[in-house]
Design a protein around this motif. Structure first.
Motif, mmCIF file in Angstrom:
data_model
loop_
_atom_site.group_PDB
_atom_site.id
_atom_site.type_symbol
_atom_site.label_atom_id
_atom_site.label_comp_id
_atom_site.label_asym_id
_atom_site.label_seq_id
_atom_site.Cartn_x
_atom_site.Cartn_y
_atom_site.Cartn_z
ATOM 1 N N LEU A 127 0.703 4.730 4.561
ATOM 2 C CA LEU A 127 -0.007 3.438 4.487
ATOM 3 C C LEU A 127 -0.427 2.875 5.527
ATOM 4 O O LEU A 127 0.080 2.741 7.181
ATOM 5 N N ARG A 128 -1.531 2.536 6.103
ATOM 6 C CA ARG A 128 -2.489 1.552 7.041
ATOM 7 C C ARG A 128 -2.989 0.128 6.625
ATOM 8 O O ARG A 128 -3.371 0.392 5.221
ATOM 9 N N GLN A 129 -3.339 -0.567 7.221
ATOM 10 C CA GLN A 129 -3.278 -2.324 6.850
ATOM 11 C C GLN A 129 -5.260 -1.391 7.088
ATOM 12 O O GLN A 129 -5.683 -0.787 8.082
ATOM 13 N N ALA A 130 -5.888 -2.079 5.568
ATOM 14 C CA ALA A 130 -7.539 -2.014 6.442
ATOM 15 C C ALA A 130 -8.341 -3.156 5.478
ATOM 16 O O ALA A 130 -7.528 -3.624 4.663
ATOM 17 N N ASP A 131 -9.544 -3.090 5.987
ATOM 18 C CA ASP A 131 -9.533 -4.450 5.581
ATOM 19 C C ASP A 131 -10.820 -3.826 5.307
ATOM 20 O O ASP A 131 -12.096 -2.762 4.990
ATOM 21 N N TRP A 132 -10.747 -4.400 3.099
ATOM 22 C CA TRP A 132 -12.229 -4.139 2.428
ATOM 23 C C TRP A 132 -13.078 -5.066 2.435
ATOM 24 O O TRP A 132 -12.953 -5.967 2.425
ATOM 25 N N MET A 190 -14.334 0.205 2.591
ATOM 26 C CA MET A 190 -13.234 0.280 3.657
ATOM 27 C C MET A 190 -14.149 -0.223 4.629
ATOM 28 O O MET A 190 -15.346 0.460 4.875
#
Length: 72
Positions: free
Chosen positions: A2-7, A71
């Motif tokens: 898992l990785r943090q992403a801006d949607w 993303m």
């Protein structure tokens, strides 16, 4: 993994987006029109419904609009 992403979320205005659809629903009995891409067809349904159910005076429009995400 898992990785943090801006949607990003926004209405879908792409050429292949599904069309907006509209329906009308009676607030008193819950009956409703068929879903259509033409807003006016729901108005005709309301006029027919109130003719057969003269005490039904309040309606709501139900709109479905396509949205898309991606993303950044």
């Amino acid at each position: 993994m898992l990785r943090q992403a801006d949607w990003t979320v926004q209405p879908d205005h792409e050429p292949d987006a599904k069309p907006h659809t509209y329906a009308q629903e009676c607030d008193l009995c819950g009956e409703g029109s068929a879903r259509s891409t033409d807003q006016e067809s729901g108005t005709l349904w309301i006029l027919e419904h109130v003719r057969t159910s003269p005490s039904h005076h309040f309606y709501k429009q139900i709109v479905k609009r396509p949205f898309r995400t991606w993303m950044r």
